[in-house]
Design an enzyme around this catalytic site. Structure first.
Site, mmCIF file in Angstrom:
data_model
loop_
_atom_site.group_PDB
_atom_site.id
_atom_site.type_symbol
_atom_site.label_atom_id
_atom_site.label_comp_id
_atom_site.label_asym_id
_atom_site.label_seq_id
_atom_site.Cartn_x
_atom_site.Cartn_y
_atom_site.Cartn_z
ATOM 1 N N CYS A 1 5.801 -65.315 62.813
ATOM 2 C CA CYS A 1 6.321 -63.980 63.140
ATOM 3 C C CYS A 1 5.877 -63.510 64.520
ATOM 4 C CB CYS A 1 5.944 -62.967 62.070
ATOM 5 S SG CYS A 1 4.167 -62.615 61.919
ATOM 6 N N ASP A 61 -1.288 -62.762 68.421
ATOM 7 C CA ASP A 61 -1.193 -62.480 66.995
ATOM 8 C C ASP A 61 -0.758 -61.038 66.724
ATOM 9 O OD1 ASP A 61 -2.038 -65.048 66.324
ATOM 10 O OD2 ASP A 61 -4.150 -64.465 66.332
ATOM 11 N N HIS A 113 2.271 -58.820 59.532
ATOM 12 C CA HIS A 113 3.621 -59.210 59.926
ATOM 13 C C HIS A 113 4.117 -58.332 61.071
ATOM 14 C CE1 HIS A 113 7.366 -61.322 59.400
ATOM 15 N NE2 HIS A 113 8.037 -60.198 59.242
ATOM 16 N N HIS A 135 13.344 -61.021 62.551
ATOM 17 C CA HIS A 135 11.977 -61.502 62.328
ATOM 18 C C HIS A 135 11.972 -62.906 61.738
ATOM 19 C CE1 HIS A 135 11.449 -60.583 57.763
ATOM 20 N NE2 HIS A 135 12.724 -60.732 58.033
#
Length: 294
Positions: A201, A219, A252, A264
């Site tokens: 993601c 991240d 996420h 996504h």
């Protein structure tokens, strides 16, 4: 006297948690030349799940991407991917890469003002005889040398290469991250993925911003800590949406594309998609919006 730096020498180098992380079946992803398509093909659902469940991989780095070498251990190098910001190390993303997948280049030849960026899902790289050498991933960035009618000449770690003008850009000012992202609808999720062979993601949101000339954290848990804070009522296309679990951990991220929808890369076993957020688990988990591009 020339100064040297280390860069990735394969189309996609996987950054492993340790030299002991790869399994026998992962061998095609450790070689140079690389066989990433074969590797992904032979990984079934459970083998892909192990990459995340057992924390075998951390990230990936593309051809020409700069790394710092901390130390060597037999056939492995502990590296820092300097263009992947993370809380794990102030210098960049840490992990292990096979030594054969990195090489040294001269700094003054590599850090040029003009850089060529792949903006299609994949681009064929040609040698001086215009014979195909390899496929490069979206967002691969290489030093510009010169262009001709149909081709752009680029610096490679150990040679000169050529890319079709249709697949690349030098000027990123007019790139739209939604248009860039839409190219990957249907692409299977890959844990730690940072290439157009498969994204996780945050690897997806990182890569489309990188192609547009903006480096954001690697991240999701770090991406939420930077960028401009946006309220839900002022959300706009191109904003990043963040989601947290019941423990309050960000797990996420997706790209808002308008009309209550996001683009996504969900999780292992699913493919990159556009969904309506309303009446899904994501509506309940939505916790923040950030903007990196105006």
């Amino acid at each position: 006297m020339s100064e040297f730096m280390w860069v990735v020498d394969v189309p996609v180098a996987t950054i492993w948690t340790s030299p002991q992380s790869p399994r026998d079946i992962d061998y095609p992803g450790l070689t140079n030349p690389l066989h990433i398509e074969l590797w992904y093909k032979i990984l079934n659902h459970n083998l892909r799940l192990e990459l995340s469940d057992k924390q075998l991989t951390q990230s990936q780095a593309l051809l020409g991407e700069e790394v710092i070498i901390d130390n060597f251990e037999k056939e492995w190098a502990h590296i820092i991917a300097v263009n992947q910001p993370t809380r794990k190390d102030p210098r960049g993303y840490p992990g292990w890469i096979p030594i054969q997948q990195i090489t040294q280049v001269e700094k003054n030849e590599w850090r040029t003002k003009q850089q060529v960026v792949v903006i299609k899902p994949q681009a064929t790289l040609y040698n001086k005889d215009k014979q195909p050498l390899m496929k490069l991933s979206f967002a691969t960035t290489l030093p510009f040398i010169k262009d001709s009618i149909n081709l752009v000449e680029v610096k490679l770690p150990n040679a000169i290469g050529y890319l079709s003008k249709d697949d690349v850009t030098i000027n990123r000012e007019n790139l739209d991250i939604i248009d860039l992202g839409m190219q990957f609808i249907g692409l299977p999720y890959f844990w730690g993925g940072m290439s157009s062979y498969g994204y996780d993601c945050s690897g997806f949101t990182y890569s489309i911003h990188k192609a547009a000339g903006v480096i954001i954290p690697r991240d999701a848990s770090d991406q939420i800590k930077q960028g401009k804070r946006i309220s839900l009522k002022h959300i706009s296309q191109g904003d990043l949406l963040f989601f947290q679990n019941k423990k309050g951990n960000v797990h996420h991220v997706g790209l808002y594309v308008g009309e209550g929808r996001m683009l996504h890369s969900p999780h292992t076993g699913k493919s990159l998609e556009i969904i309506k957020i309303d009446k899904t688990k994501y509506e309940q988990e939505l916790c923040a919006v950030r903007r990196y591009l105006d």
